[in-house]
Motif scaffolding. Structure first.
Motif, PDB file in Angstrom:
ATOM      1  N   LYS A   1       0.830  -1.216   0.000  1.00  0.00           N
ATOM      2  CA  LYS A   1       0.000   0.000   0.000  1.00  0.00           C
ATOM      3  C   LYS A   1       0.864   1.266   0.000  1.00  0.00           C
ATOM      4  N   GLN A   2       2.023   1.187   0.620  1.00  0.00           N
ATOM      5  CA  GLN A   2       2.950   2.316   0.543  1.00  0.00           C
ATOM      6  C   GLN A   2       3.431   2.511  -0.895  1.00  0.00           C
ATOM      7  N   ALA A   3       3.705   1.420  -1.590  1.00  0.00           N
ATOM      8  CA  ALA A   3       4.137   1.502  -2.988  1.00  0.00           C
ATOM      9  C   ALA A   3       3.011   2.030  -3.877  1.00  0.00           C
ATOM     10  N   VAL A   4       1.794   1.603  -3.610  1.00  0.00           N
ATOM     11  CA  VAL A   4       0.641   2.063  -4.400  1.00  0.00           C
ATOM     12  C   VAL A   4       0.470   3.570  -4.262  1.00  0.00           C
ATOM     13  N   ARG A   5       0.710   4.107  -3.080  1.00  0.00           N
ATOM     14  CA  ARG A   5       0.553   5.553  -2.868  1.00  0.00           C
ATOM     15  C   ARG A   5       1.494   6.363  -3.740  1.00  0.00           C
ATOM     16  N   THR A   6       2.611   5.767  -4.152  1.00  0.00           N
ATOM     17  CA  THR A   6       3.593   6.506  -4.957  1.00  0.00           C
ATOM     18  C   THR A   6       3.291   6.455  -6.455  1.00  0.00           C
ATOM     19  N   MET A   7       2.303   5.675  -6.873  1.00  0.00           N
ATOM     20  CA  MET A   7       1.999   5.562  -8.305  1.00  0.00           C
ATOM     21  C   MET A   7       1.468   6.900  -8.830  1.00  0.00           C
ATOM     22  N   ARG A   8       1.943   7.301 -10.000  1.00  0.00           N
ATOM     23  CA  ARG A   8       1.534   8.554 -10.614  1.00  0.00           C
ATOM     24  C   ARG A   8       1.053   8.302 -12.047  1.00  0.00           C
ATOM     25  N   ALA A   9       0.165   9.170 -12.518  1.00  0.00           N
ATOM     26  CA  ALA A   9      -0.359   9.044 -13.877  1.00  0.00           C
ATOM     27  C   ALA A   9       0.540   9.774 -14.869  1.00  0.00           C
ATOM     28  N   GLY A  10       0.857   9.088 -15.960  1.00  0.00           N
ATOM     29  CA  GLY A  10       1.689   9.688 -17.001  1.00  0.00           C
ATOM     30  C   GLY A  10       2.102   8.655 -18.020  1.00  0.00           C
ATOM     31  N   GLY A  11       2.117   9.024 -19.288  1.00  0.00           N
ATOM     32  CA  GLY A  11       2.527   8.080 -20.325  1.00  0.00           C
ATOM     33  C   GLY A  11       1.357   7.482 -21.078  1.00  0.00           C
ATOM     34  N   GLY A  12       1.647   6.443 -21.835  1.00  0.00           N
ATOM     35  CA  GLY A  12       0.651   5.842 -22.706  1.00  0.00           C
ATOM     36  C   GLY A  12       0.077   4.546 -22.173  1.00  0.00           C
ATOM     37  N   THR A  13      -0.517   3.747 -23.101  1.00  0.00           N
ATOM     38  CA  THR A  13      -1.216   2.515 -22.720  1.00  0.00           C
ATOM     39  C   THR A  13      -0.739   1.359 -23.593  1.00  0.00           C
ATOM     40  N   ALA A  14      -0.110   0.366 -22.975  1.00  0.00           N
ATOM     41  CA  ALA A  14       0.370  -0.819 -23.700  1.00  0.00           C
ATOM     42  C   ALA A  14      -0.088  -2.053 -22.932  1.00  0.00           C
ATOM     43  N   ILE A  15      -1.333  -2.431 -23.116  1.00  0.00           N
ATOM     44  CA  ILE A  15      -1.946  -3.504 -22.342  1.00  0.00           C
ATOM     45  C   ILE A  15      -1.227  -4.834 -22.553  1.00  0.00           C
ATOM     46  N   GLY A  16      -0.743  -5.064 -23.762  1.00  0.00           N
ATOM     47  CA  GLY A  16      -0.033  -6.314 -24.031  1.00  0.00           C
ATOM     48  C   GLY A  16       1.189  -6.475 -23.145  1.00  0.00           C
ATOM     49  N   GLN A  17       1.906  -5.376 -22.891  1.00  0.00           N
ATOM     50  CA  GLN A  17       3.083  -5.452 -22.025  1.00  0.00           C
ATOM     51  C   GLN A  17       2.686  -5.740 -20.586  1.00  0.00           C
ATOM     52  N   TRP A  18       1.565  -5.184 -20.132  1.00  0.00           N
ATOM     53  CA  TRP A  18       1.102  -5.458 -18.764  1.00  0.00           C
ATOM     54  C   TRP A  18       0.807  -6.945 -18.600  1.00  0.00           C
TER      55      TRP A  18
END
Length: 430
Positions: free
Chosen positions: A112-129
């Motif tokens: 949950k500490q790591a999740v708090r650091t997530m930021r929005a930015g960049g594109g979308t590559a669902i295949g890589q996920w």
């Protein structure tokens, strides 16, 4: 044997020159515990993929983080998990060493500490996920492997990339896909769910994400049997035309068959808890003499190693020259055939809209409205009414609301059209 049962509904009479037999196979598991042969409940692994592209900035990324934390809290101790932050590349938000770690008080807090650091930015590559999720799962021995994928946008990868990745991931894990915001594409959500035996849906309000994530995790925590298969035997001369899950939602399994021998094949059903699902099996059967009765199908469920989990259900047909008998359709079968056709009509309607074919789109939306009315799909009819103007549902008369591209209401309708209503077994001929 375990706590599984198999039942069937079908029309038992067939014309002497042969034809099609449509059967609804109901598989039920009480799942009070794992089958005795398997011992303890199977181990579980969970990956959560969160869209962190630029379009998620603002409320949506905050709600996505809140939802991810709710999912982490819902994991039972010992479930191995990871969180992926997805943009134009896939990054392991937790743990950073690209492995799965067991859930406990410490790892939940760190995640949950790591999740708090997530930021929005960049594109979308669902295949890589998905590729990173497959890598994480393949390095872990868990018997039940489940993923959640959240996106608010269309996949930005080259054409054909997502389809190729889904083919590589099929069988490696189950994935529930969810859309939020305004940029997701229903066909992509459904493709992910279909290939990976999961569910697809979209949420109009990102504030509902936490409840949705928690619900998906809790459903997985209730699974106690891994990798169940539907085993179908057919006699010489009979061919399997189609196998589809028709409740709780439509999933086409036809091409997922694994041959057992010349007359039998297995279709993957994923992991099970205490639940019941319905499957449509369509067979092409050759002709026979009048009043002759033969077996046309045996349906059972098996574990990963082929061990039977329930008594097989025998389906027979009697050939007749009586046209009234041979054309009679079992009511339960008819209801599910109508719901499957409804889903197909909606997909075709939205596809026609995307292609600019307003005439075909109008006709298909009209057919969908008529089928939704006839099959009692009240919720789906309401979604159709948001997407188009329904002048008269019983006759299938509709008008498109706009002449432009596909609206968000039409995408929402396509994303949810595969969800079906349960048809009871009050009128059975088995």
């Amino acid at each position: 044997m375990s706590d599984f049962t198999v039942e069937a509904d079908w029309s038992p009479h067939l014309a002497v020159d042969g034809g099609v037999v449509d059967i609804i196979v109901t598989v039920t598991s009480s799942a009070g515990g794992a089958p005795a042969a398997q011992g303890a409940a199977p181990s579980v692994a969970q990956v959560i993929m969160v869209d962190c592209s630029g379009s998620m900035a603002g409320r949506e990324i905050e709600e996505a983080k809140r939802a991810t934390n709710a999912a982490i809290d819902a994991l039972r101790d010992g479930v191995r998990f990871a969180v992926i932050a997805g943009t134009e590349r896939a990054q392991a938000a937790f743990p950073v060493n690209q492995t799965l770690v067991p859930a406990n008080d410490r790892t939940r807090r760190e995640a949950k500490q790591a999740v708090r650091t997530m930021r929005a930015g960049g594109g979308t590559a669902i295949g890589q996920w998905l590729t990173l999720a497959r890598h994480l799962f393949q390095a872990d021995p868990a018997e039940i492997r489940h993923a959640i994928l959240l996106t608010d946008g269309a996949n930005g990868e080259a054409r054909g990339t997502l389809a190729r990745v889904l083919e590589e991931c099929a069988g490696a894990f189950v994935c529930d896909s969810r859309g939020v915001g305004s940029g997701w594409v229903a066909t992509e959500l459904r493709a992910i769910a279909s290939a990976l035996l999961g569910t697809a849906d979209a949420l109009a309000d990102s504030g509902d994400l936490a409840t949705e994530f928690r619900s998906m995790i809790e459903a997985q925590m209730g699974k106690v049997v891994a990798d169940v298969g539907l085993r179908l035997w057919t006699p010489a001369g009979a061919d399997v035309r189609a196998v589809k899950q028709v409740f709780p939602e439509v999933v086409d399994l036809t091409t997922r068959r694994t041959e057992v021998n010349a007359r039998s094949g297995d279709y993957p059903l994923g992991a099970w808890g205490a639940e019941s699902r319905d499957y449509h099996v369509s067979l092409s059967v050759p002709g026979a003499k009048p009043l002759e009765t033969r077996a046309v199908l045996r349906a059972g469920v098996v574990a990963r190693d082929g061990t039977p989990l329930a008594e097989q259900k025998l389906v027979t047909a009697t050939w007749t020259e009586d046209i009234e008998q041979s054309t009679k359709v079992n009511p339960r079968v008819a209801q599910y055939l109508g719901q499957t056709e409804l889903d197909e009509a909606i997909q075709e309607a939205v596809a026609a809209r995307k292609a600019g074919d307003t005439e075909r789109a109008t006709a298909k939306f009209g057919r969908a409205a008529k089928l939704a009315h006839e099959t009692g799909r009240v919720g789906t009819l309401k979604l159709i009414e948001k997407a188009v103007e329904v002048v008269d549902a019983p006759s299938g008369t509709v008008k498109l609301r706009t002449t432009g591209g596909v609206s968000r209401d039409e995408e929402m309708l396509e994303a949810r059209s595969q969800k079906t209503a349960r048809v009871g077994r009050g009128t059975k001929e088995s």
